[in-house]
Enzyme design. Sequence first.
Site, PDB file in Angstrom:
ATOM      1  CG  HIS A   1      70.634  26.247  51.204  1.00 27.59           C
ATOM      2  ND1 HIS A   1      71.275  25.083  50.324  1.00 27.59           N
ATOM      3  CD2 HIS A   1      69.270  26.400  50.696  1.00 27.59           C
ATOM      4  CE1 HIS A   1      70.670  24.782  49.389  1.00 27.59           C
ATOM      5  NE2 HIS A   1      69.247  25.407  49.673  1.00 27.59           N
TER       6      HIS A   1
ATOM      7  CG  HIS B   1      65.006  27.773  51.996  1.00 27.10           C
ATOM      8  ND1 HIS B   1      65.090  28.397  50.714  1.00 27.10           N
ATOM      9  CD2 HIS B   1      65.670  26.645  51.838  1.00 27.10           C
ATOM     10  CE1 HIS B   1      65.659  27.463  49.850  1.00 27.10           C
ATOM     11  NE2 HIS B   1      65.866  26.530  50.279  1.00 27.10           N
TER      12      HIS B   1
HETATM   13  P1  5GP Z   1      67.245  24.768  47.443  1.00 23.82           P
HETATM   14  O1  5GP Z   1      66.207  24.651  46.267  1.00 23.82           O
HETATM   15  O2  5GP Z   1      68.530  24.099  46.934  1.00 23.82           O
HETATM   16  O3  5GP Z   1      66.773  24.552  48.747  1.00 23.82           O
HETATM   17  O4  5GP Z   1      67.419  26.294  47.524  1.00 23.82           O
HETATM   18  C1  5GP Z   1      68.453  27.185  46.844  1.00 23.82           C
HETATM   19  C2  5GP Z   1      68.089  28.393  46.933  1.00 23.82           C
HETATM   20  O5  5GP Z   1      69.041  29.355  46.372  1.00 23.82           O
HETATM   21  C3  5GP Z   1      66.886  28.810  45.796  1.00 23.82           C
HETATM   22  O6  5GP Z   1      65.646  29.404  46.578  1.00 23.82           O
HETATM   23  C4  5GP Z   1      67.478  29.743  45.150  1.00 23.82           C
HETATM   24  O7  5GP Z   1      66.196  30.709  44.683  1.00 23.82           O
HETATM   25  C5  5GP Z   1      68.620  30.360  45.767  1.00 23.82           C
HETATM   26  N1  5GP Z   1      69.598  30.947  44.866  1.00 23.82           N
HETATM   27  C6  5GP Z   1      70.142  30.360  43.772  1.00 23.82           C
HETATM   28  N2  5GP Z   1      70.890  31.189  43.298  1.00 23.82           N
HETATM   29  C7  5GP Z   1      71.100  32.020  44.042  1.00 23.82           C
HETATM   30  C8  5GP Z   1      71.874  33.398  44.005  1.00 23.82           C
HETATM   31  O8  5GP Z   1      72.902  33.467  42.952  1.00 23.82           O
HETATM   32  N3  5GP Z   1      71.700  34.340  44.768  1.00 23.82           N
HETATM   33  C9  5GP Z   1      70.867  34.205  45.790  1.00 23.82           C
HETATM   34  N4  5GP Z   1      70.544  35.238  46.557  1.00 23.82           N
HETATM   35  N5  5GP Z   1      70.088  33.168  45.702  1.00 23.82           N
HETATM   36  C10 5GP Z   1      70.272  32.050  44.947  1.00 23.82           C
END
Ligand code: 5GP
Length: 186
Positions: free
Chosen positions: A172, A174
Site C-alpha cells: 500500500h 500512503h
Molecule cells: P503500514 O503501517 O503497514 O504502512 O500501514 C497500514 C495502514 O493501514 C495504517 O496506517 C493503518 O492505520 C491502516 N489501517 C489498518 N487497518 C485499517 C482499516 O481497517 N481500515 C482503514 N481504512 N485503514 C486501516
Amino acid sequence: MAVTSSSMLLRNFSSVGRVAQSVHVTSKIFFSTGELIKVLPCTRSSRSICSTRAAHNEEAAAKAAASVADTGAPTIFDKIIAKEIPSDIIYEDENVLAFRDINPQAPVHVLVIPKLRDGLTTLGKAEPRHVEVLGQLLHASKIVAEKEGIFDGFRVVINNGVEACQSVYHLHLHVLGGRQMKWPPG
Ligand code: 5GP
C-alpha cells in the site's frame, strides 16, 4: 505555579504509559483555566512523550504483523476490497483501490492498494511482472492528490518491512498531505 507542578509530576512518573496518562488527566484538570490550556498541551515534554508512545505502538504492531507476513494470509485490506467492511473510498478502478486511512497522520491520508495482491505483501517482493501495477499505483496516487486538493504538496510513502513499521502485508502507498511535511521523516 500550576505549570511547575505539572512538570514535576511528569518527571516523577517512570513509565511512558503512566506519564502519557497523567498528561491527559492534567490537561483536563486545567481545562477550566484559560491561560493554562494554552501552555500545557503544547509543552515539549508532553508532545515527545506522546510521540514516543505512538512510535512504540507502531513498532509493536509491525513486529506482530511481521510474524505472519510470509504466510500469505489474507489481511484486513482483503475485506475492504471485498467491501465486507466499510471504508471511505476516494478512487477506484479495475486494478486499484484508494481509501482513507483509519488512523490519519495528516489532514489527508489515503491508502492506495492493488486489488490483486499477487505476492505483493511488500514492495520488496516486487518482480518484473508487477511493473505495470506498480505504475498504476503511483498514477492513482497522483489522482488521489488531485482529488483531495493537495497537489501543491503531498507525500507518497511505502513502509517496507518491520524496520519501516509496516503493519499490513498487502502493498500500500500512503498519500499524505494537507499540512507542512517535515524532513527527514521519523
Ligand atoms: P503500514 O503501517 O503497514 O504502512 O500501514 C497500514 C495502514 O493501514 C495504517 O496506517 C493503518 O492505520 C491502516 N489501517 C489498518 N487497518 C485499517 C482499516 O481497517 N481500515 C482503514 N481504512 N485503514 C486501516
